[in-house]
Design an enzyme around this catalytic site. Structure first.
Site, PDB file in Angstrom:
ATOM      1  N   HIS A 197      31.739 -19.307  10.560  1.00  0.00           N
ATOM      2  CA  HIS A 197      32.226 -19.646  11.909  1.00  0.00           C
ATOM      3  C   HIS A 197      31.109 -20.251  12.774  1.00  0.00           C
ATOM      4  O   HIS A 197      30.153 -20.761  12.235  1.00  0.00           O
ATOM      5  CB  HIS A 197      32.885 -18.428  12.540  1.00  0.00           C
ATOM      6  CG  HIS A 197      33.838 -17.755  11.594  1.00  0.00           C
ATOM      7  ND1 HIS A 197      35.117 -18.208  11.395  1.00  0.00           N
ATOM      8  CD2 HIS A 197      33.653 -16.706  10.725  1.00  0.00           C
ATOM      9  CE1 HIS A 197      35.707 -17.443  10.473  1.00  0.00           C
ATOM     10  NE2 HIS A 197      34.848 -16.536  10.044  1.00  0.00           N
ATOM     11  N   GLU A 212      32.204 -12.295  15.288  1.00  0.00           N
ATOM     12  CA  GLU A 212      31.735 -12.476  13.908  1.00  0.00           C
ATOM     13  C   GLU A 212      30.656 -13.548  13.804  1.00  0.00           C
ATOM     14  O   GLU A 212      29.646 -13.370  13.125  1.00  0.00           O
ATOM     15  CB  GLU A 212      32.932 -12.841  13.009  1.00  0.00           C
ATOM     16  CG  GLU A 212      32.549 -13.061  11.555  1.00  0.00           C
ATOM     17  CD  GLU A 212      33.725 -13.481  10.682  1.00  0.00           C
ATOM     18  OE1 GLU A 212      34.868 -13.510  11.195  1.00  0.00           O
ATOM     19  OE2 GLU A 212      33.500 -13.783   9.494  1.00  0.00           O
ATOM     20  N   HIS A 274      30.094 -13.621   6.003  1.00  0.00           N
ATOM     21  CA  HIS A 274      31.213 -13.340   6.912  1.00  0.00           C
ATOM     22  C   HIS A 274      31.286 -11.851   7.216  1.00  0.00           C
ATOM     23  O   HIS A 274      30.619 -11.030   6.578  1.00  0.00           O
ATOM     24  CB  HIS A 274      32.537 -13.786   6.281  1.00  0.00           C
ATOM     25  CG  HIS A 274      32.727 -15.270   6.318  1.00  0.00           C
ATOM     26  ND1 HIS A 274      33.577 -15.903   7.179  1.00  0.00           N
ATOM     27  CD2 HIS A 274      32.131 -16.251   5.585  1.00  0.00           C
ATOM     28  CE1 HIS A 274      33.511 -17.208   6.986  1.00  0.00           C
ATOM     29  NE2 HIS A 274      32.645 -17.459   6.022  1.00  0.00           N
ATOM     30  N   GLU A 339      31.480 -10.330   2.676  1.00  0.00           N
ATOM     31  CA  GLU A 339      32.091  -9.727   3.854  1.00  0.00           C
ATOM     32  C   GLU A 339      31.285  -8.460   4.149  1.00  0.00           C
ATOM     33  O   GLU A 339      31.465  -7.428   3.519  1.00  0.00           O
ATOM     34  CB  GLU A 339      33.568  -9.386   3.595  1.00  0.00           C
ATOM     35  CG  GLU A 339      34.451 -10.591   3.314  1.00  0.00           C
ATOM     36  CD  GLU A 339      34.945 -11.324   4.561  1.00  0.00           C
ATOM     37  OE1 GLU A 339      34.463 -11.033   5.681  1.00  0.00           O
ATOM     38  OE2 GLU A 339      35.831 -12.195   4.413  1.00  0.00           O
TER      39      GLU A 339
HETATM   40 ZN   LIG Z   1      34.919 -15.035   8.601  1.00  0.00          ZN
END
Ligand SMILES: [Zn+2]
Length: 384
Positions: A197, A212, A274, A339
């Site tokens: 992002h 995030e 992420h 993640e």
């Molecule tokens: Zn993400």
């Protein structure tokens, strides 16, 4: 900026393909007069070209379309017909690679018997009559292509736009599969780090407003520092809070821009960072993903996951799973998407914001990369 240009180009291509084809068609016409049709083909055509056919093939032209985002190119061959037609394609590999397109409903007409193409994507196109009302298009290819590598379809006439019925054949340039061989150690490696992002896209947002994009960048910058120290060259897809492709880019443009950076600079591996999110705030843990495409993707994800779960904070180990995330599919090199916990879990959200977690996560990613290169080198025999 560039996205708008590509988009404009694409729109023009959609609306007025004949403009783009004009140049290629002119060139092609010159080339085709020099091409020598085989005797058999010419004979066939004279025998079967028939006045009784309701429609005729009129003209052939081609153009090469380069995709600025994905870096590939496609050859588009267009054959005009005076009436409605049906077309279907078959790929044959023997005696030499050739795409056969059968056209139902149009005789050969005044079409040139053959035409030389670009040579890289396709070598030559030739035409045969099939009975008095149908035709066959033979496209000689330099290499075998699979069924995803071409597309055959027809377009209806549009008298308002002065367009006839036509057969369209798209052939993609085959991408040679890179061969991977690895050596142990981080020194001299080129490593792409992709902080998820950024800019207008905050990613997932926690209850305490943690974004995030900020955590992924903070961890990525620490990974960059550690890798640089270890003698690796680091390619950051972004190193500030920004959109990589540009404001209001589509998801594919944005993600494509990230993998393009890594592909162009021939990174050895691609690591996307992420933070997860879920509706149930009690769900937490660390997970790593891969898309099996190079033979090393799962190995990369597993080596990093094994180190990541050692960070303090009792993050559950959600393991390594296969997934089809865009960046993993479109990075040429082994790639993983990490993640690092759940922003939707209040306990983990708090930890994600701490310097300690960010440093430990970065250290783990670097350790995981080091153990990956050691294992990959052992497998490929590329040890030194
Ligand atoms: Zn993400």
């Amino acid at each position: 900026m560039r996205r708008k240009l590509v988009f404009a180009f694409f729109m023009i291509f959609l609306i007025f393909p004949q403009i783009l084809f004009a140049a290629a068609a002119n060139n092609a016409a010159v080339v085709s007069t020099a091409a020598k049709p085989s005797q058999g083909t010419a004979k066939n055509m004279q025998q079967v070209s028939s006045k009784s056919a309701s429609a005729e093939l009129l003209n052939v032209r081609y153009a090469i379309h380069n995709d600025a985002v994905k870096g590939g190119s496609t050859l588009r061959l267009v054959i005009d017909s005076s009436g409605p037609i049906e077309a279907s394609g078959t790929m044959i590999n023997s005696p030499s690679p050739r795409l056969i397109v059968d056209v139902k409903g149009a005789a050969l007409g005044k079409l040139k018997k053959s035409m030389v193409l670009d040579g890289t994507i396709a070598e030559k196109v030739s035409f045969l009559a099939v009975g008095s009302k149908n035709s066959r298009i033979l496209i000689d290819l330099p290499t075998v292509i699979n069924n995803n590598g071409y597309r055959v379809f027809t377009l209806k006439n549009d008298p308002g736009a002065k367009k006839t019925n036509r057969v369209v054949v798209d052939i993609e340039k085959p991408v040679p599969k890179p061969v991977f061989s690895f050596t142990p150690g981080l020194k001299g490696k080129t490593i792409a780090i992709d902080p998820g992002h950024g800019g207008s896209d905050p990613g997932a947002i926690g209850n305490n407003k943690t974004q995030e994009k900020n955590v992924t960048l903070a961890v990525a910058q620490k990974v960059q520092a550690l890798l640089t120290q270890a003698g690796a060259q680091v390619i950051m897809t972004r190193d500030t809070d920004r959109d990589v492709f540009g404001l209001n880019a589509s998801a594919v443009d944005e993600l494509g821009a990230r993998t393009l950076i890594a592909n162009k600079r021939k990174a050895d591996v691609f690591v996307s960072i992420h933070i997860n999110a879920f509706t149930d705030p009690s769900v937490g843990g660390i997970a790593s993903y891969y898309y099996p495409k190079t033979g090393y993707d799962m190995m990369l994800a597993q080596n990093i996951q094994d180190k990541l779960i050692t960070v303090s904070g009792d993050f559950p180990d959600r393991g390594v799973s296969q997934a089809g995330f865009y960046v993993m599919k479109h990075a040429d090199m082994p790639a993983t998407l990490l993640e690092l916990g759940f922003i939707s879990n209040p306990r983990e959200e708090k930890l994600l914001n701490t310097l300690q977690f960010q440093q430990e996560a970065a250290r783990s990613i670097v350790d995981g990369l080091e153990s990956f290169f050691a294992q990959a080198a052992a497998v490929t025999g590329g040890g030194r």
